[in-house]
Write a protein that holds these residues in place. Structure first.
Motif, PDB file in Angstrom:
ATOM      1  N   GLY A 146      -9.302   4.707   4.742  1.00  0.00           N
ATOM      2  CA  GLY A 146      -8.246   5.710   4.691  1.00  0.00           C
ATOM      3  C   GLY A 146      -8.467   6.685   3.547  1.00  0.00           C
ATOM      4  O   GLY A 146      -9.433   6.616   2.796  1.00  0.00           O
ATOM      5  N   SER A 151      -8.335   1.929   9.471  1.00  0.00           N
ATOM      6  CA  SER A 151      -7.406   2.943   8.960  1.00  0.00           C
ATOM      7  C   SER A 151      -6.256   2.988   9.964  1.00  0.00           C
ATOM      8  O   SER A 151      -5.370   2.152   9.895  1.00  0.00           O
ATOM      9  CB  SER A 151      -8.092   4.299   8.771  1.00  0.00           C
ATOM     10  OG  SER A 151      -8.654   4.754   9.978  1.00  0.00           O
ATOM     11  N   GLU A 197      -3.374   7.718   6.379  1.00  0.00           N
ATOM     12  CA  GLU A 197      -2.798   6.544   5.737  1.00  0.00           C
ATOM     13  C   GLU A 197      -3.194   5.300   6.526  1.00  0.00           C
ATOM     14  O   GLU A 197      -3.014   5.228   7.744  1.00  0.00           O
ATOM     15  CB  GLU A 197      -1.265   6.668   5.700  1.00  0.00           C
ATOM     16  CG  GLU A 197      -0.569   5.593   4.916  1.00  0.00           C
ATOM     17  CD  GLU A 197      -0.711   5.778   3.415  1.00  0.00           C
ATOM     18  OE1 GLU A 197      -0.574   4.777   2.692  1.00  0.00           O
ATOM     19  OE2 GLU A 197      -0.961   6.914   2.980  1.00  0.00           O
ATOM     20  N   SER A 198      -3.747   4.302   5.847  1.00  0.00           N
ATOM     21  CA  SER A 198      -4.240   3.104   6.525  1.00  0.00           C
ATOM     22  C   SER A 198      -3.090   2.254   7.040  1.00  0.00           C
ATOM     23  O   SER A 198      -2.062   2.098   6.363  1.00  0.00           O
ATOM     24  CB  SER A 198      -5.109   2.280   5.575  1.00  0.00           C
ATOM     25  OG  SER A 198      -6.234   3.024   5.177  1.00  0.00           O
ATOM     26  N   ALA A 238       3.161   1.241  -3.679  1.00  0.00           N
ATOM     27  CA  ALA A 238       2.173   1.274  -2.604  1.00  0.00           C
ATOM     28  C   ALA A 238       1.789  -0.143  -2.181  1.00  0.00           C
ATOM     29  O   ALA A 238       1.596  -0.411  -0.986  1.00  0.00           O
ATOM     30  CB  ALA A 238       0.934   2.043  -3.069  1.00  0.00           C
TER      31      ALA A 238
END
Length: 443
Positions: free
Chosen positions: A247, A287, A319-320, A350
């Motif tokens: 990602g 990802s 964004e993964s 995160a």
């Protein structure tokens, strides 16, 4: 004739002589007695130019070739050899200009040298590629001057050569060589006494301090009248998967290489180490979805399969999706495996967004989360603050550095092993962790 003019250049010395004659002819206009002398010198100079051209073009001149490797190693210094042979019967001065691949954006690459009559010389320079893919070399240009030095002749060789740039196989060879020469300790790799705890019996040996007393063989002890212990073979053929997050978080560059490329290079090395330790090595990336899969096996062709797969891995700037990763692992990896997850978390928030999925993966597998220190922030924490702005920068940098340590503690609190490493130490630290896990018999 067209080729003649195409490969002929006038030197600085030629223009210097031309300017001198312009000045002399102006002087001869003022002093007419000098005109005849200047005219003679002018024709002598024209004769030298003609002789210079004859010397350069009458003979075969220069023979050269560029020796390229079959493939380049990403992030390493790759040697490029150029062999040059002087076929002239006099000493020549050379200016070598190699047209490097566009990835380097280098327009001033040149090497100056000279060759004696019939001399052969090998010139070596190094290239450090930072992007995987195809690297196209242009012409190899050689500009030759005779001892007169008024005119230059250009030779061109080795047109349009392409070399693919693969993940760091030179690093792989380096660690293999260190392993065979027992130099791993110099590079920070731990020397660990590895004793197996499976039920596959290997031998009975004398007890030494540090052996597990649970393995004492009392019958053998009674016969020998000294403590004897059973020794078992180490666990082998266990699946080791490298899981690479591709990602946008992995696009961050350090020392020219992205975090993704550091992870790819480490994956190549750890896969080779795992195969040498009789384990099964595999990999996949994720990802939005999981792809680039190589099932963990111990086939002779496994390393080549992993290398070819890693060559084509690239980030997709999204964004993964860790939920998709969890579903795919649960569905496709049924045997308990060691999962080395290369990703990056910059903040505790995160991590908390992905923590439920990491916990779910860790229930059935041994998960090691590998993420990266921001070495640029570390540099900011070490500066001497001389202004309010410096204090602000240093404080923010220290906050982010501390938050990385909180991420390690949070993972440890939930029973997930982790590695926080500088990008350049990734391979060493990953191998250390693998050897530690094997020594402790955690899988």
């Amino acid at each position: 004739m067209k080729e003649f003019f195409k490969h002929t250049y006038l030197n600085f010395r030629f223009f210097l002589v031309a300017i001198t004659f312009v000045a002399l002819f102006i002087l001869a206009y003022i002093f007419p007695g000098l005109l005849s002398i200047v005219t003679i010198l002018f024709f002598v100079a024209l004769g030298l130019v003609a002789v210079d051209l004859i010397l350069l073009f009458k003979q075969k001149g220069i023979k050269a070739s560029r020796l390229l490797p079959e493939k380049l190693s990403n992030g390493d210094d790759n040697p490029i050899d150029i062999k040059i042979t002087n076929l002239y019967n006099y000493k020549v001065d050379l200016l070598l200009i190699d047209e490097l691949p566009f990835q380097y954006q280098k327009r001033d690459f040149e090497i100056k040298t000279n060759l004696n009559p019939a001399e052969q010389k090998k010139i070596t320079y190094t290239l450090r590629p930072l992007e995987r893919g195809e690297y196209y070399f242009g012409n190899l240009n050689l500009y030759v001057n005779s001892p007169i030095g008024l005119v230059t002749r250009r030779f061109q060789f080795a047109k349009d050569a392409m070399v693919p740039n693969y993940p760091s196989f030179l690093q792989l060879r380096k660690y293999m060589l260190m392993a065979f020469s027992n130099k791993l300790l110099e590079y920070g790799l731990k020397k660990i006494r590895r004793i197996g705890h499976t039920m596959e019996f290997e031998q009975i040996k004398d007890y030494v301090p540090g052996d597990d007393i649970r393995n004492i063989n009392w019958k053998a002890t009674a016969k020998r009248n000294q403590l004897m212990v059973n020794q078992f073979q180490d666990e082998r053929s266990q699946p080791i998967y490298s899981v690479i997050d591709k990602g946008r978080a992995m696009k961050m560059p350090f020392d020219g290489l992205s975090l993704l490329d550091y992870a790819i290079n480490a994956t190549l090395v750890i896969s080779n180490v795992a195969l040498k330790k009789q384990d099964k090595a595999g990999m996949f990336t994720f990802s939005r979805k999981v792809d680039n899969k190589v099932v963990a096996e111990r086939r002779p062709s496994q390393m080549n399969k992993i290398l070819e797969t890693l060559y084509n891995v690239s980030t997709d700037f999204v964004e993964s999706d860790f939920s998709r990763l969890y579903i795919d692992i649960k569905r496709n990896i049924t045997q308990r495996s060691l999962l080395l997850l290369y990703t990056n978390f910059e903040t505790l928030d995160a991590l908390h967004r992905q923590l439920p999925y990491l916990q779910a993966i860790a229930k059935n597998h041994l998960l090691v989360v590998i993420f990266f220190e921001n070495t640029e922030l570390y540099k900011l924490t070490n500066i001497t603050a001389e202004s309010t702005f410096d204090i602000f920068q240093k404080t923010i940098a220290e906050k982010f550095v501390y938050e990385k340590k909180l991420i390690v503690n949070e993972l440890q609190k939930h029973g997930i092993q982790s590695i926080l490493t500088a990008p350049e130490n990734l391979t060493i630290n990953t191998i250390n962790k693998y050897l530690e896990i094997k020594a402790r018999g955690l899988i």
